[in-house]
Design an enzyme around this catalytic site. Structure first.
Site, mmCIF file in Angstrom:
data_model
loop_
_atom_site.group_PDB
_atom_site.id
_atom_site.type_symbol
_atom_site.label_atom_id
_atom_site.label_comp_id
_atom_site.label_asym_id
_atom_site.label_seq_id
_atom_site.Cartn_x
_atom_site.Cartn_y
_atom_site.Cartn_z
ATOM 1 N N LYS A 92 0.813 -1.221 0.000
ATOM 2 C CA LYS A 92 0.000 0.000 0.000
ATOM 3 C C LYS A 92 0.847 1.272 0.000
ATOM 4 O O LYS A 92 0.426 2.298 -0.538
ATOM 5 C CB LYS A 92 -0.940 0.001 1.211
ATOM 6 C CG LYS A 92 -2.036 -1.052 1.166
ATOM 7 C CD LYS A 92 -3.040 -0.779 0.061
ATOM 8 C CE LYS A 92 -4.221 -1.749 0.099
ATOM 9 N NZ LYS A 92 -5.081 -1.602 -1.105
ATOM 10 N N GLU A 114 -9.669 5.872 3.113
ATOM 11 C CA GLU A 114 -10.471 4.799 3.669
ATOM 12 C C GLU A 114 -9.517 3.646 3.945
ATOM 13 O O GLU A 114 -8.453 3.550 3.340
ATOM 14 C CB GLU A 114 -11.540 4.358 2.656
ATOM 15 C CG GLU A 114 -11.071 3.363 1.579
ATOM 16 C CD GLU A 114 -9.989 3.895 0.653
ATOM 17 O OE1 GLU A 114 -9.882 5.122 0.512
ATOM 18 O OE2 GLU A 114 -9.228 3.082 0.089
ATOM 19 N N SER A 382 1.752 -9.708 -0.632
ATOM 20 C CA SER A 382 1.472 -8.268 -0.616
ATOM 21 C C SER A 382 1.671 -7.614 0.743
ATOM 22 O O SER A 382 1.867 -6.407 0.818
ATOM 23 C CB SER A 382 0.048 -8.014 -1.114
ATOM 24 O OG SER A 382 -0.869 -8.774 -0.356
#
Lengths: 400, 267
Positions: A92, A114, A382
């Protein structure tokens, strides 16, 4: 396949994507599109992004050969793209840095986000601290509970975390609330959207920032193994880590691309978060047209996944297109299979994966034994699983 | 001629402005909606804006979100809303009804089926908040085929070329959102609204309604002085929340009458 060139000027990936927003936000979205189109090829912007990725995030992330796990399975070799080793512990941060650099150039002093599992929230809080911006993160009240360590991390980083009590109290409701904030404060606020979905330019922009994953892998795999992998696997909620990994491989048609959705309690139970696998109907939510879990009246239905980061009823528009043109396949892994893969990676490799990434890994575990020993599977790991300790302990009946 | 056009023509001749109250269909329960619509007309409403409940009302503040949630608890969907309009039309053939909601329930039903049913039951206009003109071309051909007016929003942030695109696609009236934010917010800048409404009037002969932030008789009166129609949403829903099943229709009629009297006092 022919030349792959998506999206079009208004963000359409074939019949998907677009800009489905209230008029009150159209000017803000248009401004973002113009600014991004200007800066995406700007040498200074690109240089600063590359610098941050190298020195702040710690890129390139390595590719690791999971030797013991591969030998145990006795089929294809499994390689892991180690996004879990990034600063803040997941992919991210790649996107959060890119959008924060854009926010800085647009003169926005306040960023909002969010978050589901909290990894995007942590990444946004991190870059806000890094660049001296005010930060507000919207998080479903249900997720605030199941991801308590990440809530604390965001607060340590100086962000305000707003629990969202409406609707299903998960990721989609956090999106709704962030959009409401943006429409009210768009003059001074940049919305750092976390996944490759939403109104144009977000799906394209998030993809572009996350493509560093696939671009690195495409270089690293031949260095490590002498060739590209046979199969690339990534988990798909909104789909940002998957599109970042897949996109550079789209025209390499010898590489099979598999996206893994959250099967929850099983597709047949209806309690899952797998719109592509379950053949959900096309619908419109959060600014784009995508495959969307909904009832006969077009109301969005509640999803279920053990992993908060995959617990979303839609999916990014580019994944919808890749499914339709059959360039990628999409499958589902249920909660139990994900936990089994989580355990396997802990025990065989000494790596604690995020529950989201455990879905991708679980599919590799499923198909590797049936593939030859000369084959290679690349799994996008990830994120790391530190944030999931409470959830995993609860499932195992352990009180921490 | 459409009911919306007739109403605005009549009001213009009388020198009056249109009062457009909003309620969410199915809130507080499905049985209450048609009696409430009648009460609004009785209190002096010129056009009724009927909200279609949606699970994810992103452009709405907490008040209208709660209205949607109450309606959804009763399972009220787009088909039920259309049936309610059919019921209303059994006793009222003149008051225009505009449906307001989000695009996905219409997508799920199919635009052609939706437009046909709108025409059958007597819906006059449709406002799908998250479908701007650029994404609405094909969908709105279906509305046009059945003579349903597509109503569009304009906002304080809409640039001049944007206003051109929206007025070119719009029919019935233009809905100007008077403030930055979601429905029910409270920071109305009347001078800004007046100048923007004048700017839009320079580009279209369509009437302009103003909403998002009209919360009492005083603001309704002030907005009536500068616009062709006054849309009142969250304030109506708050009245529903304060009322009981027995007195909700009477309370809505009373509130509507107060707004009506205030708006008519500008002359």
């Amino acid at each position: 396949m022919g030349k792959y060139d998506f999206p079009d000027a208004r963000g359409h990936f074939g019949p998907f994507g677009g800009i489905y927003m209230a008029e009150t936000l159209i000017p803000a979205v248009d401004e973002l599109r113009r600014q991004y189109e200007h800066f995406r090829d700007d040498p200074d912007f690109k240089a600063e992004f590359a610098y941050e990725l190298a020195h702040y995030v710690g890129r390139p992330s390595p590719i690791y050969y999971a030797k013991r796990l591969s030998e145990h399975l006795g089929g294809a070799h499994i390689y892991l793209k180690r996004e879990d080793l990034n600063h803040t512990g997941a992919h991210k941060i790649n996107n959060a840095i890119g959008q924060a650099l854009l926010a800085k150039r647009m003169g926005k002093k306040r960023v909002i986000a969010e978050t589901g599992a909290g990894m995007h929230g942590v990444a946004t809080a991190t870059v806000a601290a890094r660049f001296g911006m005010e930060c507000v993160v919207y998080m479903g009240a249900e997720d605030v509970q199941r991801q308590a360590p990440n809530v604390f991390r965001m607060k340590l980083l100086g962000a305000t975390v707003v629990p969202v009590e409406s609707g299903s109290r998960t990721l989609k409701d956090a999106c709704n609330e962030a959009i409401r904030d943006w429409v009210t404060n768009c003059d001074n606020t940049f919305y750092i959207f976390g996944t490759a979905a939403g109104p144009h330019p977000y799906p394209m922009m998030v993809r572009d920032f996350q493509c560093v994953i696939g671009n690195e892998a495409k270089q690293q795999m031949p260095e490590l193994t002498g060739r590209q992998p046979d199969v690339v696997i990534a988990c798909v909620g909104g789909g940002s880590n998957a599109i970042g990994m897949f996109y550079p491989y789209i025209e390499e048609t010898s590489v099979q691309l598999i996206g893994v959705e959250a099967g929850g309690h099983g597709i047949a139970t209806g309690q899952h978060a797998a719109p592509l696998t379950a053949n959900a109907k096309i619908g419109v939510l959060h600014g784009n047209k995508v495959y969307l879990m909904q009832d006969k009246d077009g109301q969005i239905i509640e999803t279920h996944s053990i992993s908060a980061g995959l617990d979303y009823p839609g999916v990014g528009p580019e994944h919808c297109l890749l499914k339709d043109i059959q360039r990628a396949q999409y499958v589902a892994i249920d909660d139990d299979e994900a936990i089994a893969a989580f355990d396997a990676l802990c025990r065989f490799e000494g790596i604690i994966p995020a529950l989201e990434s455990s879905h991708a890994l679980a599919h590799a575990l499923k198909i590797a034994p049936g593939m030859g020993r000369d084959k290679a599977i690349l799994v996008n790991l990830s994120g790391r699983g530190d944030k999931d300790m409470n959830t995993v302990a609860r499932i195992k009946g352990i009180t921490l | 001629m459409s009911r919306i056009r007739v109403v605005f023509d009549q009001l213009r001749q009388q020198g009056r402005k249109a009062l457009v109250p909003f309620i969410t269909a199915g809130d507080p329960n499905p049985q209450a909606t048609v009696p409430m619509m009648k009460a609004l007309v009785e209190g002096g409403a010129d056009i009724i804006e009927l909200g279609v409940p949606f699970s994810d009302p992103m452009a709405d503040g907490p008040t209208i979100q709660r209205a949607s949630e109450r309606a959804l608890k009763h399972g009220v969907g787009l088909r039920n809303v259309l049936d309610m309009v059919a019921e209303f039309r059994k006793t009222n053939t003149t008051t225009p009804v505009v449906l307001m909601g989000y695009g996905n329930p219409v997508e799920a039903m199919g635009w052609e089926a939706f437009a046909r049913r709108c025409a059958e039951v007597g819906v006059d206009g449709a406002l799908t908040v998250d479908f701007p003109p650029e994404e609405s071309g094909e969908a709105f051909q279906h509305l046009a085929r059945h003579a349903i007016d597509p109503i569009f929003l304009l906002a304080p942030t809409s640039a001049p070329e944007r206003i051109d695109a929206v007025v070119a696609a719009a029919r019935g009236f233009i809905y100007y959102v008077s403030l930055r934010g979601v429905t029910g917010a409270a920071n109305l800048d009347l001078a800004e609204v007046a100048s923007k409404v004048a700017a839009i009037h320079g580009k279209t002969t369509l009437p302009i309604g103003v909403g998002f932030g009209v919360r009492d008789a005083e603001t309704a009166k002030a907005v009536a002085a500068i616009a062709d129609a006054v849309v009142v949403g969250s304030r109506m829903v708050q009245e529903i929340e304060k009322s009981t099943e027995q007195n909700v229709a009477a309370n809505l009629a009373k509130l509507t009458r107060e707004l009506r009297v205030a708006m008519d006092s500008i002359n």
